[in-house]
Write a protein that holds these residues in place. Structure first.
Motif, mmCIF file in Angstrom:
data_model
loop_
_atom_site.group_PDB
_atom_site.id
_atom_site.type_symbol
_atom_site.label_atom_id
_atom_site.label_comp_id
_atom_site.label_asym_id
_atom_site.label_seq_id
_atom_site.Cartn_x
_atom_site.Cartn_y
_atom_site.Cartn_z
ATOM 1 N N PRO A 1 -3.859 35.793 97.268
ATOM 2 C CA PRO A 1 -3.860 36.660 96.089
ATOM 3 C C PRO A 1 -2.911 36.124 95.027
ATOM 4 N N THR A 2 -2.968 36.722 93.846
ATOM 5 C CA THR A 2 -1.994 36.447 92.806
ATOM 6 C C THR A 2 -1.001 37.595 92.820
ATOM 7 N N VAL A 3 0.262 37.243 92.748
ATOM 8 C CA VAL A 3 1.302 38.263 92.787
ATOM 9 C C VAL A 3 1.724 38.598 91.361
ATOM 10 N N VAL A 4 1.889 39.875 91.076
ATOM 11 C CA VAL A 4 2.477 40.277 89.800
ATOM 12 C C VAL A 4 3.669 41.185 90.083
ATOM 13 N N ALA A 5 4.762 40.935 89.358
ATOM 14 C CA ALA A 5 5.996 41.685 89.601
ATOM 15 C C ALA A 5 6.435 42.380 88.313
ATOM 16 N N TYR A 6 7.192 43.440 88.471
ATOM 17 C CA TYR A 6 7.607 44.260 87.331
ATOM 18 C C TYR A 6 9.091 44.590 87.443
ATOM 19 N N THR A 7 9.787 44.502 86.313
ATOM 20 C CA THR A 7 11.140 45.054 86.259
ATOM 21 C C THR A 7 11.028 46.539 85.920
ATOM 22 N N LYS A 8 12.147 47.214 85.928
ATOM 23 C CA LYS A 8 12.150 48.632 85.527
ATOM 24 C C LYS A 8 11.636 48.782 84.091
ATOM 25 N N ASN A 9 12.082 47.866 83.207
ATOM 26 C CA ASN A 9 11.589 47.919 81.823
ATOM 27 C C ASN A 9 10.084 47.683 81.758
ATOM 28 N N ASP A 10 9.605 46.755 82.592
ATOM 29 C CA ASP A 10 8.156 46.479 82.611
ATOM 30 C C ASP A 10 7.376 47.748 82.958
ATOM 31 N N LEU A 11 7.846 48.434 83.992
ATOM 32 C CA LEU A 11 7.136 49.644 84.419
ATOM 33 C C LEU A 11 7.167 50.689 83.303
ATOM 34 N N ASN A 12 8.282 50.705 82.586
ATOM 35 C CA ASN A 12 8.416 51.653 81.483
ATOM 36 C C ASN A 12 7.486 51.282 80.320
ATOM 37 N N THR A 13 7.448 49.986 79.992
ATOM 38 C CA THR A 13 6.568 49.529 78.914
ATOM 39 C C THR A 13 5.110 49.819 79.266
ATOM 40 N N TRP A 14 4.779 49.499 80.507
ATOM 41 C CA TRP A 14 3.395 49.676 80.975
ATOM 42 C C TRP A 14 2.989 51.154 80.906
ATOM 43 N N SER A 15 3.831 52.006 81.451
ATOM 44 C CA SER A 15 3.445 53.423 81.472
ATOM 45 C C SER A 15 3.420 53.984 80.053
ATOM 46 N N ASP A 16 4.222 53.404 79.172
ATOM 47 C CA ASP A 16 4.191 53.817 77.773
ATOM 48 C C ASP A 16 2.851 53.480 77.119
ATOM 49 N N LEU A 17 2.333 52.292 77.461
ATOM 50 C CA LEU A 17 1.028 51.900 76.912
ATOM 51 C C LEU A 17 -0.057 52.856 77.416
ATOM 52 N N ILE A 18 0.036 53.208 78.673
ATOM 53 C CA ILE A 18 -0.964 54.124 79.214
ATOM 54 C C ILE A 18 -0.812 55.503 78.577
ATOM 55 N N ALA A 19 0.421 55.876 78.322
ATOM 56 C CA ALA A 19 0.661 57.145 77.620
ATOM 57 C C ALA A 19 -0.004 57.122 76.244
ATOM 58 N N ARG A 20 0.110 55.980 75.542
ATOM 59 C CA ARG A 20 -0.567 55.857 74.241
ATOM 60 C C ARG A 20 -2.070 56.089 74.389
ATOM 61 N N ASN A 21 -2.636 55.408 75.397
ATOM 62 C CA ASN A 21 -4.088 55.455 75.569
ATOM 63 C C ASN A 21 -4.571 56.867 75.874
ATOM 64 N N LEU A 22 -3.888 57.502 76.805
ATOM 65 C CA LEU A 22 -4.349 58.831 77.221
ATOM 66 C C LEU A 22 -4.158 59.839 76.087
ATOM 67 N N THR A 23 -3.059 59.675 75.333
ATOM 68 C CA THR A 23 -2.839 60.559 74.189
ATOM 69 C C THR A 23 -3.915 60.323 73.134
ATOM 70 N N MET A 24 -4.254 59.042 72.951
ATOM 71 C CA MET A 24 -5.267 58.666 71.957
ATOM 72 C C MET A 24 -6.601 59.371 72.211
ATOM 73 N N VAL A 25 -6.947 59.563 73.494
ATOM 74 C CA VAL A 25 -8.240 60.205 73.794
ATOM 75 C C VAL A 25 -8.077 61.713 73.996
ATOM 76 N N GLY A 26 -6.927 62.252 73.604
ATOM 77 C CA GLY A 26 -6.793 63.703 73.519
ATOM 78 C C GLY A 26 -6.137 64.376 74.705
ATOM 79 N N LEU A 27 -5.609 63.602 75.641
ATOM 80 C CA LEU A 27 -4.957 64.242 76.791
ATOM 81 C C LEU A 27 -3.498 64.535 76.459
ATOM 82 N N LYS A 28 -2.957 65.586 77.046
ATOM 83 C CA LYS A 28 -1.563 65.975 76.761
ATOM 84 C C LYS A 28 -1.070 66.902 77.858
ATOM 85 N N ALA A 29 0.180 67.332 77.736
ATOM 86 C CA ALA A 29 0.724 68.303 78.692
ATOM 87 C C ALA A 29 -0.198 69.516 78.707
#
Ligand SMILES: [Zn+2]
Lengths: 144, 428
Positions: free
Chosen positions: B96-124
């Protein structure tokens, strides 16, 4: 001496597809090899064609030349009485001798029938079968 | 609605300035990686030669094969005590190919997903069911983190047990759903058989495999939701790299995190907007595993028109692959992986064919394998065992169940030059 009772069965790998059996039969025809006993075992999309023929080497070489996956398998041919209960007698006796049959198929010709059996250790089994009073058909009598 | 309006709508000079700053930081991080040190040396460049975004073209491409050769941690640019997560993705051979994440990476990544889900109208307040594989597949945990970040009530339902999934949608009043499009189709069919009422659903996010506008129409009509396309890959964090906005016309790729190029896959030359080619991405926010000019193998194009939503330039929905990778039930499969698995089994020959079909919206993988005539035992039971053994070997390598058919030696087509062993018969 049990060697003469070891019959070389041809075991030919074949797909379960229209025309495959005909292609195999055609090779026997073209090589002038005559089939004495014949059986097809199937599983899923493939099978093994088992044939006892009068000139196994000729057939084997031609199949190999035509890229078939095939193998010789040592089997025994036990003569069966052509009366009701003939198969029972043979099967019962083999069971009693502790001979485990991997597979078997029957055929008949003229006055008698025979049971072709694939057993784990054919040479030892042949001796036991003869000692128990049954008759084995020797390999040279392919045209039994 | 925006999660991070400033970054999502950043245009022109301000965007380019940010990209260049982050590119330089990324290049400096890559110098902790032997592969990139050598690449720069071989190309006769130093990090200080990259002074503008155009200078990016001086840097050679990075390919998936390069990552594979770095297995497991050759591309790690930080010490292990800064690594916070490890995922793997299927490679072209057994490894397999390995991919690794720092704490900042996980934060950046989840932020991007937050953008996407918010963009399509999802929220609290939304109840979000994440019906994806939660193990090494980034679609599980990745989407989960983003949905939690925006405050959704997240149901980590995973894959399978479809009836239970449908009951949860009904009983909980689930409003948002994430899964592969083929699993969504399966869920639709089972829901219809159960006469289940799924009217609470309003948003479906579907990704990890290609799906058509017809399938979108079907899913929207039958599930009563709006269906959005999601794009990503583990090498670029995971899902969330690009996502459709409510316009449902192309995917916004996040330019503050990814520098996007479209190239001619044969010549490597850059192509302009509106021209189809291979997507090449330089992620400029990755810490643990920074890559430069990563060839995704995906065919798309940069779209010319600006989007009414105000976000940046979009890419078209994915148009295929530039290599021979297949996506089957959301899992990446390379024919070379199949070859590799078969090679280790002496009873089979080196000839095989791969067929991919879509039966009732599910991908089916069938592999025809030639018998090796030199090791045929003559016994039927050995053939059945062999068949089971091949299925098992493929399952272990691909994480996919395949049907295996044994065929006669010499019966499969022979190829001169490049072999075409894969026949994809799917009509998407
Ligand atoms: Zn938009």
């Amino acid at each position: 001496m049990t060697e003469k009772y070891i019959i070389k069965q041809l075991s030919i790998f074949s797909e379960n597809k229209a025309g495959k059996l005909a292609a195999i039969a055609k090779i026997f025809l073209d090589t002038g090899v005559s089939i004495q006993a014949f059986n097809i075992a199937e599983a899923n999309n493939f099978g093994v064609v088992r044939a006892i023929v009068d000139k196994p080497e000729i057939a084997f070489n031609e199949f190999a030349k035509q890229n078939y996956a095939l193998q010789y398998t040592d089997v025994l041919a036990i003569k069966m009485k052509d009366v009701p209960g003939g198969l029972y007698e043979v099967a019962n006796l083999l069971g009693g001798l502790g001979i485990n049959i991997e597979y078997a198929y029957a055929f008949r010709t003229g006055a008698y029938g025979a049971l072709i059996v694939k057993v784990t250790n054919p040479r030892a089994a042949a001796q036991k079968i003869i000692d128990a009073g049954l008759e084995l058909l020797p390999a040279k009598d392919y045209n039994f | 609605m925006f999660w991070n309006e400033k970054m999502e709508t950043l245009h022109g000079h301000a965007l380019e300035e940010l990209q260049l700053k982050r590119l330089k930081e990324t290049i400096s991080r890559t110098q902790n990686v032997g592969f990139y040190k050598k690449m720069f040396k071989d190309a006769g460049i130093t990090p200080s030669d990259i002074r503008s975004l155009d200078d990016l073209h001086k840097i050679p491409f990075t390919k998936k094969a390069d990552l594979r050769n770095g297995y497991p941690f050759g591309f790690l640019a930080v010490p292990m005590n800064q690594v916070n997560r490890i995922h793997t993705t299927s490679g072209t051979t057994g490894k397999p190919t390995v991919v690794a994440y720092t704490k900042n990476d996980l934060n950046t990544w989840s932020d991007l997903i937050a953008r996407n889900l918010t963009m399509v109208g999802l929220k609290a307040g939304d109840i979000f069911q994440n019906a994806s594989n939660y193990s090494l597949f980034t679609g599980g945990l990745g989407i989960h983190m983003g949905a939690e970040k925006i405050g959704c009530a997240v149901v980590p339902s995973g894959v399978g047990n479809t009836k239970r999934q449908i009951e949860m949608i009904q009983d909980f009043g689930v409003t948002g759903l994430h899964c592969t499009p083929s699993y969504a189709m399966h869920l639709t069919e089972v829901a219809e058989e159960m006469h289940a009422n799924l009217e609470s659903l309003k948003v479906g996010c579907f990704g990890a495999e290609a799906w058509s506008e017809n399938m979108r129409r079907d899913l929207q009509n039958r599930l009563g939701l709006k269906a959005y396309d999601s794009y990503g890959m583990s090498e670029l964090f995971g899902p969330g790299v690009a996502f459709e906005c409510p316009e449902q016309n192309g995917l916004h790729i996040w330019h503050d995190c990814y520098i996007v190029e479209i190239i001619d896959p044969k010549t490597g030359e850059n192509l302009g907007a509106g021209e189809k080619g291979e997507l090449v991405v330089t992620p400029i926010m990755k810490e643990a595993m920074p890559f430069l000019r990563y060839r995704t193998g995906d065919i798309t194009m940069l779209m010319e028109d600006e989007c009414p939503c105000g976000r940046g330039q979009k890419i078209a929905r994915l148009l295929g692959r530039s290599d021979d990778m297949l996506t089957i039930r959301g899992i990446n499969v390379f024919p070379s992986q199949i070859e590799h698995a078969l090679k280790n089994i002496p009873e089979v020959g080196d000839q095989f064919m791969v067929y991919v079909d879509r039966v009732n919206y599910q991908d089916e993988l069938t592999i025809e394998v030639e018998m090796n005539k030199n090791v045929f035992s003559g016994e039927l039971k050995d053939l059945s065992n062999l068949q089971t053994k091949i299925v098992k070997a493929l399952q272990d390598t691909l994480s996919l169940r395949a049907s295996v058919e044994l065929v006669e030696p010499g019966s499969l087509p022979r190829f001169e030059g490049k072999a075409k062993r894969v026949i994809d018969r799917r009509v998407i």
